[in-house]
Enzyme design. Structure first.
Site, PDB file in Angstrom:
ATOM      1  N   ARG A  77       0.833  -1.211   0.000  1.00  0.00           N
ATOM      2  CA  ARG A  77       0.000   0.000   0.000  1.00  0.00           C
ATOM      3  C   ARG A  77       0.867   1.261   0.000  1.00  0.00           C
ATOM      4  NH1 ARG A  77      -5.180   2.228  -0.557  1.00  0.00           N
ATOM      5  NH2 ARG A  77      -5.496   3.845   1.027  1.00  0.00           N
ATOM      6  N   GLN A 135      -4.976  -1.077  12.575  1.00  0.00           N
ATOM      7  CA  GLN A 135      -4.576   0.326  12.394  1.00  0.00           C
ATOM      8  C   GLN A 135      -3.729   0.499  11.131  1.00  0.00           C
ATOM      9  OE1 GLN A 135      -5.834   2.468  14.424  1.00  0.00           O
ATOM     10  NE2 GLN A 135      -4.815   4.330  13.744  1.00  0.00           N
ATOM     11  N   ILE A 136      -2.800  -0.419  10.907  1.00  0.00           N
ATOM     12  CA  ILE A 136      -1.935  -0.325   9.716  1.00  0.00           C
ATOM     13  C   ILE A 136      -2.774  -0.465   8.443  1.00  0.00           C
ATOM     14  CG2 ILE A 136      -0.092  -1.557   8.437  1.00  0.00           C
ATOM     15  CD1 ILE A 136       1.217  -2.081  11.229  1.00  0.00           C
ATOM     16  N   GLU A 185     -10.004 -20.661  29.768  1.00  0.00           N
ATOM     17  CA  GLU A 185      -8.953 -21.470  30.423  1.00  0.00           C
ATOM     18  C   GLU A 185      -8.199 -20.654  31.481  1.00  0.00           C
ATOM     19  OE1 GLU A 185      -7.018 -24.520  28.268  1.00  0.00           O
ATOM     20  OE2 GLU A 185      -8.697 -24.760  26.891  1.00  0.00           O
TER      21      GLU A 185
HETATM   22  N1  CAA Z   1      -2.500 -26.759  39.421  1.00  0.00           N
HETATM   23  C1  CAA Z   1      -2.787 -27.815  40.226  1.00  0.00           C
HETATM   24  N2  CAA Z   1      -3.546 -27.711  41.323  1.00  0.00           N
HETATM   25  C2  CAA Z   1      -4.012 -26.495  41.626  1.00  0.00           C
HETATM   26  C3  CAA Z   1      -3.753 -25.361  40.832  1.00  0.00           C
HETATM   27  C4  CAA Z   1      -2.961 -25.528  39.688  1.00  0.00           C
HETATM   28  N3  CAA Z   1      -2.676 -24.505  38.871  1.00  0.00           N
HETATM   29  N4  CAA Z   1      -4.380 -24.291  41.394  1.00  0.00           N
HETATM   30  C5  CAA Z   1      -5.001 -24.746  42.506  1.00  0.00           C
HETATM   31  N5  CAA Z   1      -4.775 -26.070  42.637  1.00  0.00           N
HETATM   32  C6  CAA Z   1      -5.258 -26.941  43.721  1.00  0.00           C
HETATM   33  C7  CAA Z   1      -4.722 -26.505  45.069  1.00  0.00           C
HETATM   34  O1  CAA Z   1      -3.473 -27.095  45.338  1.00  0.00           O
HETATM   35  C8  CAA Z   1      -5.816 -27.003  46.010  1.00  0.00           C
HETATM   36  O2  CAA Z   1      -5.673 -28.380  46.225  1.00  0.00           O
HETATM   37  P1  CAA Z   1      -5.335 -28.983  47.705  1.00  0.00           P
HETATM   38  O3  CAA Z   1      -6.365 -28.418  48.648  1.00  0.00           O
HETATM   39  O4  CAA Z   1      -5.426 -30.448  47.516  1.00  0.00           O
HETATM   40  O5  CAA Z   1      -3.956 -28.478  48.008  1.00  0.00           O
HETATM   41  C9  CAA Z   1      -7.084 -26.839  45.188  1.00  0.00           C
HETATM   42  O6  CAA Z   1      -6.679 -26.792  43.828  1.00  0.00           O
HETATM   43  C10 CAA Z   1      -7.872 -25.598  45.536  1.00  0.00           C
HETATM   44  O7  CAA Z   1      -6.989 -24.504  45.374  1.00  0.00           O
HETATM   45  P2  CAA Z   1      -7.156 -23.177  46.211  1.00  0.00           P
HETATM   46  O8  CAA Z   1      -7.376 -23.489  47.657  1.00  0.00           O
HETATM   47  O9  CAA Z   1      -5.977 -22.325  45.854  1.00  0.00           O
HETATM   48  O10 CAA Z   1      -8.544 -22.609  45.643  1.00  0.00           O
HETATM   49  P3  CAA Z   1      -8.947 -21.151  45.249  1.00  0.00           P
HETATM   50  O11 CAA Z   1     -10.421 -21.164  45.139  1.00  0.00           O
HETATM   51  O12 CAA Z   1      -8.316 -20.135  46.141  1.00  0.00           O
HETATM   52  O13 CAA Z   1      -8.284 -20.955  43.783  1.00  0.00           O
HETATM   53  C11 CAA Z   1      -8.311 -21.229  41.398  1.00  0.00           C
HETATM   54  C12 CAA Z   1      -8.578 -21.856  42.767  1.00  0.00           C
HETATM   55  C13 CAA Z   1      -6.828 -21.349  41.116  1.00  0.00           C
HETATM   56  C14 CAA Z   1      -8.746 -19.788  41.331  1.00  0.00           C
HETATM   57  C15 CAA Z   1      -9.157 -22.072  40.434  1.00  0.00           C
HETATM   58  O14 CAA Z   1     -10.523 -21.979  40.776  1.00  0.00           O
HETATM   59  C16 CAA Z   1      -8.971 -21.682  38.976  1.00  0.00           C
HETATM   60  O15 CAA Z   1      -7.983 -22.069  38.364  1.00  0.00           O
HETATM   61  N6  CAA Z   1      -9.969 -20.962  38.408  1.00  0.00           N
HETATM   62  C17 CAA Z   1      -9.993 -20.695  36.966  1.00  0.00           C
HETATM   63  C18 CAA Z   1     -10.826 -21.727  36.299  1.00  0.00           C
HETATM   64  C19 CAA Z   1     -10.588 -21.803  34.823  1.00  0.00           C
HETATM   65  O16 CAA Z   1      -9.457 -21.769  34.343  1.00  0.00           O
HETATM   66  N7  CAA Z   1     -11.671 -21.976  34.092  1.00  0.00           N
HETATM   67  C20 CAA Z   1     -11.578 -22.172  32.682  1.00  0.00           C
HETATM   68  C21 CAA Z   1     -12.764 -22.937  32.207  1.00  0.00           C
HETATM   69  S1  CAA Z   1     -12.376 -24.246  31.137  1.00  0.00           S
HETATM   70  C22 CAA Z   1     -12.313 -23.551  29.580  1.00  0.00           C
HETATM   71  O17 CAA Z   1     -12.271 -22.364  29.405  1.00  0.00           O
HETATM   72  C23 CAA Z   1     -12.231 -24.560  28.510  1.00  0.00           C
HETATM   73  C24 CAA Z   1     -12.777 -24.137  27.209  1.00  0.00           C
HETATM   74  O18 CAA Z   1     -13.877 -24.523  26.885  1.00  0.00           O
HETATM   75  C25 CAA Z   1     -11.914 -23.365  26.273  1.00  0.00           C
END
Ligand code: CAA
Length: 379
Positions: free
Chosen positions: A268, A336-337, A363
Site C-alpha cells: 500500500r 490500524q496499519i 482457560e
Molecule cells: N494446578 C494444580 N492444582 C491447583 C492449581 C494448579 N494450577 N491451582 C489450585 N490447585 C489446587 C490446590 O493445590 C488445592 O488443592 P489442595 O487443597 O489439595 O492443596 C485446590 O486446587 C484448591 O486450590 P485453592 O485453595 O488455591 O482454591 P482457590 O479457590 O483459592 O483458587 C483457582 C482456585 C486457582 C482460582 C481455580 O478456581 C482456577 O484455576 N480458576 C480458573 C478456572 C478456569 O481456568 N476456568 C476455565 C474454564 S475451562 C475452559 O475455558 C475450557 C474451554 O472450553 C476453552
C-alpha cells in the site's frame, strides 16, 4: 539451548501451515458469519492427525511432543482460531487429561476415538455461578452405589454441540468442598442430557459454545476419572497444560495479524511511498515482531518444560498471560496499519482482533493467571 525446531517439528509446522492455507482459509469468513463449522472439515483435522497429536500411538495418537503441538496450533490459529480452539480443547484438555488420569478401560472406550478425531470432546467446568471461582461447583452428582445421578448446568462449553464425549466436573460431597468434586465422563445422547443455547459470540464464531443441562443423568461409576474426590485436582492439572494450547493460539492470532499487516505495508502506498517506508509504520511492525518473538519464547519454554516432565505451571500461566495480552495489542495495530480496509471483513484482521479477546478469558482469565503465577512465586 538451540531454539531450533527439529526436522520432525518443522515437518509438522509445514503440514499445519499447508492445511491452514489450503483448507481453512477459503471459508473462514463465511464460518465466522454463519457461526457454523462443517463436520467434514472437523473430520479432516482428525484424519490429518491434528486432534490427538500428543497421544501415545497405542491409543491411536500421533505420539508427538508438546513443541510439535504448539507449532501446529500457531499455524492453524494464524488463519482460523475457531478451528484451533476445537483442536486445543480436544488435544490438551480432553485427550491429555484422559491419557494422564483415565484408566485403561476409559482409554479404550474414549481416548482411542478422540485421538483420531472420529469424535471430539468437551471439558465442562464453568457454570452460571462458577467461572473463575471454579471450586464453587453447583452441578451435583449424587452417589447411588453403582452410579451417580448428575444434575446441573454448565456454561460456555467449547464444542458444546459438536462433542460426543464430555468431561463433567460435579460436586459429590459439598461438605468436603473442592475435595468432594469428581470428573465424570458423559456421552452425548444420555437420557436427561440436553445441549442448550448456542452463544452468539464476539469472536471464535466458527466454534460452537453452548450451555449444557443435566437432569437426573445416570452416570456409571466406571466413568469417574480417578479416585473419589479427584475431580478438582484433575481439572486444575489439565488446565495447566491447556493453557499452553491457548497461549499458542494467542501467539498464532498475533503472528497471523502481523504477517497480514507486513504484507499490506509493503504494498500500500500513501504520500508517495509504501507504508513500509514510513517510520511510523516501521516502528509499529518492529514492536509487533518483538512482542511476538517474546511470546513464542514463553510458549516454547512452557512446552519444553512439559516435554521434559518438569514443573510447567508458572511457565504455562506466564505464556498465556503474555501471549493473550500481546494478541490484543498486535491485532489492534494490524487493523490500524490497514486503515479503513482493516475494519472490513475481507481483510481478515478485524476477525483476528475479535478472536484475540477470548484468549484473555477462557482457560483462566488473565487475572487468574496472575494469581497462579504469584502463588508459584510465593511458594
Ligand atoms: N494446578 C494444580 N492444582 C491447583 C492449581 C494448579 N494450577 N491451582 C489450585 N490447585 C489446587 C490446590 O493445590 C488445592 O488443592 P489442595 O487443597 O489439595 O492443596 C485446590 O486446587 C484448591 O486450590 P485453592 O485453595 O488455591 O482454591 P482457590 O479457590 O483459592 O483458587 C483457582 C482456585 C486457582 C482460582 C481455580 O478456581 C482456577 O484455576 N480458576 C480458573 C478456572 C478456569 O481456568 N476456568 C476455565 C474454564 S475451562 C475452559 O475455558 C475450557 C474451554 O472450553 C476453552
Amino acid at each position: 539451548m538451540t531454539f531450533q525446531l527439529s526436522e520432525e517439528q518443522l515437518a509438522v509446522q509445514q503440514a499445519a501451515r499447508d492445511f491452514a492455507q489450503t483448507e481453512l482459509l477459503p471459508g473462514v469468513i463465511e464460518r465466522d458469519t454463519t457461526q457454523k463449522f462443517p463436520i467434514e472439515l472437523q473430520k479432516k483435522m482428525g484424519t490429518l492427525g491434528f486432534m490427538g497429536m500428543m497421544v501415545d500411538p497405542k491409543y491411536n495418537g500421533g505420539g508427538m511432543d508438546t513443541i510439535s503441538y504448539v507449532v501446529a496450533m500457531e499455524e492453524i490459529s494464524k488463519v482460523d482460531a475457531s478451528a484451533s480452539v476445537m483442536m486445543s480443547v480436544n488435544n490438551s484438555l480432553v485427550c491429555w487429561g484422559l491419557e494422564k488420569f483415565g484408566n485403561e478401560d476409559q482409554k479404550e472406550r474414549y481416548l482411542k476415538r478422540l485421538a483420531t478425531g472420529e469424535v471430539i470432546g468437551a471439558f465442562c467446568l464453568s457454570e452460571p455461578e462458577a467461572g473463575s471461582d471454579a471450586t464453587s461447583q453447583r452441578t451435583t452428582a449424587e452417589d447411588k452405589g453403582d452410579y451417580y445421578l448428575l444434575n446441573g448446568t454448565k456454561n460456555w462449553i467449547t464444542n458444546g454441540s459438536s462433542a460426543s464425549v464430555y468431561l463433567v466436573m460435579c460436586q459429590t460431597d459439598a461438605s468436603k468442598k473442592h475435595k468432594g468434586i469428581n470428573c465424570l465422563i458423559v456421552e452425548r445422547g444420555q437420557p436427561g442430557f440436553v445441549v442448550g443455547k448456542k452463544e452468539d459470540k464476539m469472536g471464535i464464531r466458527g466454534s460452537d459454545t453452548h450451555s449444557l443441562m443435566f437432569t437426573d443423568v445416570k452416570v456409571d461409576k466406571k466413568n469417574r476419572i480417578g479416585e473419589d474426590g479427584f475431580g478438582f485436582s484433575f481439572a486444575m492439572t489439565t488446565l495447566n497444560g491447556g493453557r499452553i494450547g491457548i497461549a499458542s493460539q494467542a501467539l498464532g492470532i498475533s503472528s497471523g495479524a502481523y504477517e497480514l499487516a507486513l504484507a499490506y505495508a509493503k504494498e500500500r502506498k500513501a504520500f508517495g511511498h509504501k507504508l513500509s517506508e514510513h517510520q511510523a509504520i516501521q516502528f509499529k511492525l518492529a514492536e509487533m515482531a518483538t512482542k511476538i518473538n517474546a511470546a513464542r519464547l514463553l510458549v516454547w519454554q512452557a512446552a519444553s518444560l512439559k516435554d521434559q516432565k518438569k514443573d510447567f505451571v508458572k511457565a504455562a500461566a506466564m505464556a498465556k498471560l503474555y501471549a493473550s495480552q500481546i494478541a490484543q495489542e498486535v491485532t489492534t495495530e494490524a487493523v490500524q496499519i490497514h486503515g479503513g480496509y482493516g475494519y472490513v471483513k475481507e481483510f481478515h484482521v478485524e476477525r483476528l482482533m475479535r478472536d484475540a479477546k477470548i484468549t484473555q478469558i477462557y482457560e483462566g482469565t488473565s487475572e487468574i493467571q496472575k494469581m497462579v503465577i504469584s502463588r508459584e512465586l510465593m511458594k
